[in-house]
Design a protein around this motif. Structure first.
Motif, short mmCIF file in Angstrom:
data_model
loop_
_atom_site.label_atom_id
_atom_site.label_comp_id
_atom_site.label_asym_id
_atom_site.label_seq_id
_atom_site.Cartn_x
_atom_site.Cartn_y
_atom_site.Cartn_z
N GLY A 1 7.33 -0.77 7.14
CA GLY A 1 6.57 0.46 7.25
C GLY A 1 5.36 0.28 8.13
O GLY A 1 5.30 -0.62 8.96
N GLY A 2 4.37 1.16 7.95
CA GLY A 2 3.16 1.07 8.77
C GLY A 2 2.18 2.15 8.44
O GLY A 2 2.37 2.96 7.54
N PRO B 1 8.41 2.37 10.42
CA PRO B 1 8.40 3.57 9.60
C PRO B 1 9.64 4.41 9.87
O PRO B 1 10.02 4.63 11.02
CB PRO B 1 7.13 4.30 10.07
CG PRO B 1 6.23 3.21 10.54
CD PRO B 1 7.17 2.20 11.18
N GLY B 2 10.31 4.83 8.79
CA GLY B 2 11.52 5.63 8.90
C GLY B 2 12.80 4.83 8.92
O GLY B 2 13.88 5.37 8.77
N GLU C 1 0.83 -1.20 0.00
CA GLU C 1 0.00 0.00 0.00
C GLU C 1 0.87 1.25 0.00
O GLU C 1 1.81 1.36 0.80
CB GLU C 1 -0.87 -0.05 1.26
CG GLU C 1 -1.86 1.06 1.42
CD GLU C 1 -2.69 0.84 2.68
OE1 GLU C 1 -2.28 1.35 3.75
OE2 GLU C 1 -3.70 0.13 2.60
N ASP C 2 0.58 2.19 -0.88
CA ASP C 2 1.28 3.49 -0.94
C ASP C 2 2.79 3.34 -0.93
O ASP C 2 3.50 3.98 -0.14
CB ASP C 2 0.84 4.40 0.20
CG ASP C 2 -0.62 4.79 0.11
OD1 ASP C 2 -1.12 4.91 -1.02
OD2 ASP C 2 -1.26 4.94 1.16
N VAL D 1 3.55 -4.32 3.35
CA VAL D 1 4.43 -3.21 2.97
C VAL D 1 3.56 -1.97 2.85
O VAL D 1 2.65 -1.93 2.02
CB VAL D 1 5.14 -3.50 1.63
CG1 VAL D 1 6.01 -2.32 1.23
CG2 VAL D 1 5.96 -4.78 1.70
N ARG D 2 3.84 -0.96 3.70
CA ARG D 2 3.08 0.29 3.66
C ARG D 2 4.05 1.46 3.73
O ARG D 2 4.94 1.48 4.57
CB ARG D 2 2.13 0.38 4.85
CG ARG D 2 0.95 -0.54 4.79
CD ARG D 2 -0.03 -0.18 5.90
NE ARG D 2 -1.27 -0.88 5.73
CZ ARG D 2 -1.76 -1.76 6.59
NH1 ARG D 2 -1.11 -2.04 7.69
NH2 ARG D 2 -2.92 -2.36 6.36
N HIS D 3 3.82 2.44 2.88
CA HIS D 3 4.61 3.68 2.89
C HIS D 3 6.10 3.35 2.86
O HIS D 3 6.86 3.72 3.76
CB HIS D 3 4.26 4.55 4.10
CG HIS D 3 2.80 4.80 4.24
ND1 HIS D 3 2.13 5.65 3.40
CD2 HIS D 3 1.88 4.30 5.09
CE1 HIS D 3 0.85 5.67 3.73
NE2 HIS D 3 0.67 4.85 4.75
#
Length: 70
Positions: free
Chosen positions: A38-39, A66-67, A4-5, A20-22
């Motif tokens: 990610g999240g 994230p990051g 996603e994204d 998998v997000r962002h």
């Protein structure tokens, strides 16, 4: 798998039950089964993108927050 994204470069493999997000997944990297990269973000929360380098492997059932970069 759920993606996603995110940006997925050529040759990337995302196995079953991975999330998998962002994120940006570098060329020929692999996200193994059950891993999370990610999240999601709460409203107003700073958005950070997770990044994997070329040929990186996110091992099964691990979390790349994230990051984070690998």
């Amino acid at each position: 798998a759920l993606i996603e994204d995110s940006v997925v470069m050529p040759g990337v493999v995302v196995e079953a039950n991975a999330i998998v997000r962002h994120a940006i997944l570098g060329e020929d990297s692999k996200v193994c089964k059950g891993a999370v990269v990610g999240g999601a973000f709460a409203e107003g929360e700073k958005k950070e993108i997770s990044v994997t380098s070329k040929d990186a492997v996110v091992e099964a059932n691990t979390v790349l927050l994230p990051g984070d970069m690998l």
